[in-house]
Scaffold this motif. Structure first.
Motif, short mmCIF file in Angstrom:
data_model
loop_
_atom_site.label_atom_id
_atom_site.label_comp_id
_atom_site.label_asym_id
_atom_site.label_seq_id
_atom_site.Cartn_x
_atom_site.Cartn_y
_atom_site.Cartn_z
N ALA A 13 -4.15 12.82 6.60
CA ALA A 13 -3.48 11.86 7.47
C ALA A 13 -3.66 10.44 6.93
O ALA A 13 -2.69 9.65 6.87
CB ALA A 13 -4.01 11.95 8.89
N GLY A 14 -4.87 10.10 6.53
CA GLY A 14 -5.14 8.75 6.05
C GLY A 14 -4.35 8.40 4.81
O GLY A 14 -3.75 7.31 4.72
N LEU A 15 -4.30 9.31 3.83
CA LEU A 15 -3.56 9.01 2.61
C LEU A 15 -2.05 9.01 2.84
O LEU A 15 -1.32 8.26 2.18
CB LEU A 15 -3.95 9.98 1.50
N THR A 16 -1.59 9.81 3.79
CA THR A 16 -0.16 9.78 4.14
C THR A 16 0.23 8.41 4.68
O THR A 16 1.22 7.81 4.26
CB THR A 16 0.17 10.88 5.18
N VAL A 17 -0.57 7.89 5.61
CA VAL A 17 -0.27 6.57 6.19
C VAL A 17 -0.47 5.49 5.13
O VAL A 17 0.34 4.54 5.04
CB VAL A 17 -1.12 6.30 7.44
N ALA A 18 -1.50 5.59 4.31
CA ALA A 18 -1.73 4.60 3.26
C ALA A 18 -0.55 4.55 2.29
O ALA A 18 -0.15 3.46 1.85
CB ALA A 18 -3.04 4.89 2.52
N ALA A 19 0.02 5.70 1.98
CA ALA A 19 1.19 5.73 1.09
C ALA A 19 2.38 5.01 1.72
O ALA A 19 3.10 4.26 1.03
CB ALA A 19 1.56 7.18 0.76
N HIS A 20 2.57 5.16 3.02
CA HIS A 20 3.64 4.44 3.71
C HIS A 20 3.37 2.93 3.68
O HIS A 20 4.30 2.13 3.52
CB HIS A 20 3.79 4.93 5.15
N GLY A 21 2.12 2.55 3.84
CA GLY A 21 1.76 1.15 3.75
C GLY A 21 1.99 0.59 2.34
O GLY A 21 2.45 -0.54 2.18
N ALA A 22 1.70 1.40 1.32
CA ALA A 22 1.93 0.98 -0.07
C ALA A 22 3.43 0.79 -0.34
O ALA A 22 3.82 -0.09 -1.11
CB ALA A 22 1.33 2.00 -1.03
N GLN A 23 4.26 1.60 0.31
CA GLN A 23 5.70 1.40 0.18
C GLN A 23 6.10 0.03 0.71
O GLN A 23 6.92 -0.66 0.11
CB GLN A 23 6.46 2.47 0.97
N LYS A 24 5.52 -0.34 1.85
CA LYS A 24 5.86 -1.61 2.49
C LYS A 24 5.27 -2.80 1.73
O LYS A 24 5.93 -3.82 1.55
CB LYS A 24 5.37 -1.62 3.93
N LEU A 25 4.03 -2.70 1.31
CA LEU A 25 3.36 -3.83 0.66
C LEU A 25 3.77 -4.03 -0.79
O LEU A 25 4.02 -5.16 -1.22
CB LEU A 25 1.83 -3.63 0.69
N PHE A 26 3.82 -2.94 -1.54
CA PHE A 26 3.96 -3.02 -2.99
C PHE A 26 5.26 -2.45 -3.55
O PHE A 26 5.51 -2.55 -4.74
CB PHE A 26 2.78 -2.31 -3.67
N TRP A 28 5.74 0.68 -3.81
CA TRP A 28 5.38 1.92 -4.50
C TRP A 28 6.07 3.11 -3.84
O TRP A 28 6.49 3.03 -2.69
CB TRP A 28 3.88 2.15 -4.45
N PHE A 29 6.15 4.22 -4.55
CA PHE A 29 6.68 5.49 -4.04
C PHE A 29 8.10 5.32 -3.49
O PHE A 29 8.48 5.94 -2.51
CB PHE A 29 5.78 6.08 -2.95
N GLY A 30 8.88 4.47 -4.14
CA GLY A 30 10.27 4.27 -3.73
C GLY A 30 10.44 3.41 -2.49
O GLY A 30 11.52 3.40 -1.89
N GLY A 31 9.40 2.69 -2.09
CA GLY A 31 9.46 1.88 -0.89
C GLY A 31 10.18 0.56 -1.10
O GLY A 31 10.46 0.17 -2.23
N GLY A 33 9.09 -2.55 -0.50
CA GLY A 33 8.29 -3.73 -0.76
C GLY A 33 8.35 -4.68 0.43
O GLY A 33 9.05 -4.42 1.42
N LEU A 34 7.63 -5.78 0.33
CA LEU A 34 7.55 -6.72 1.46
C LEU A 34 8.90 -7.32 1.82
O LEU A 34 9.26 -7.38 3.00
CB LEU A 34 6.58 -7.86 1.13
N THR A 35 9.67 -7.74 0.83
CA THR A 35 10.96 -8.37 1.12
C THR A 35 11.91 -7.37 1.78
O THR A 35 12.55 -7.69 2.79
CB THR A 35 11.57 -8.94 -0.17
#
Length: 174
Positions: A13-26, A28-31, A33-35
């Motif tokens: 669960a933690g890494l799943t949510v962290a991956a979604h956060g990485a999409q938003k912040l960085f 990553w993983f096809g996300g 990013g912040l903009t």
């Protein structure tokens, strides 16, 4: 056996949510990013979207990593319950239950998992246990869950207020 199960649940669960956060912040993983995420929040009617995007991404990324590690579990719980209930109430609202149609099943499930881990404690294979943090205290546990629910309620109210302002402005300019 219980501690191994809690470890597996926390990490997944933690890494799943962290991956979604990485999409938003960085991005990553096809996300987006912040903009891109800030633009998405703006399209939902939010204001100060750059700050909200940063806060949401940090809550998901940091909260997810903390949950996976079993470190400061009440803080992770507050962040994840707050973010996942906010996603349920705002981002996925009106799209039904199932994720295939954009529904809220995943964020709701992740919020419940975070709350359940807080209620059971992070287990023996958690950094909280190793460094002997008193994170299974009833006050910390329920306080974290309530804080997450309150944060989601504030987000929902802010969103409703922003929509009301946008509707008023649209009607005045029409």
């Amino acid at each position: 056996m219980l501690d191994g199960g809690l470890l597996l649940l926390r990490v997944a669960a933690g890494l799943t949510v962290a991956a979604h956060g990485a999409q938003k912040l960085f991005g990553w993983f096809g996300g987006p990013g912040l903009t891109g995420f800030a633009d998405s929040l703006e399209s939902m009617g939010f204001r100060r979207t750059r700050e909200l995007a940063w806060l949401a991404g940090l809550a998901e990324f940091g909260g997810g990593l903390l949950l996976a590690l079993g470190l400061i579990t009440p803080l992770a719980t507050a962040a994840l319950v707050g973010m996942m209930l906010s996603a349920t109430l705002v981002g996925h609202r009106g799209k039904g239950f199932f994720a295939a149609q954009g529904g809220f099943e995943l964020p709701l499930l992740l919020a419940v998992v975070a709350a359940a881990i807080a209620l059971t404690g992070p287990g023996a294979y958690a950094l909280d246990t190793v460094i002997d943090l008193p994170v299974t205290d009833v006050a910390w546990t329920w306080g974290a869950i309530v804080l997450g629910v309150v944060a989601a309620a504030v987000t929902w109210i802010a969103h409703r207020s922003a929509l009301s302002r946008a509707d008023r402005t649209r009607l005045q300019t029409a």
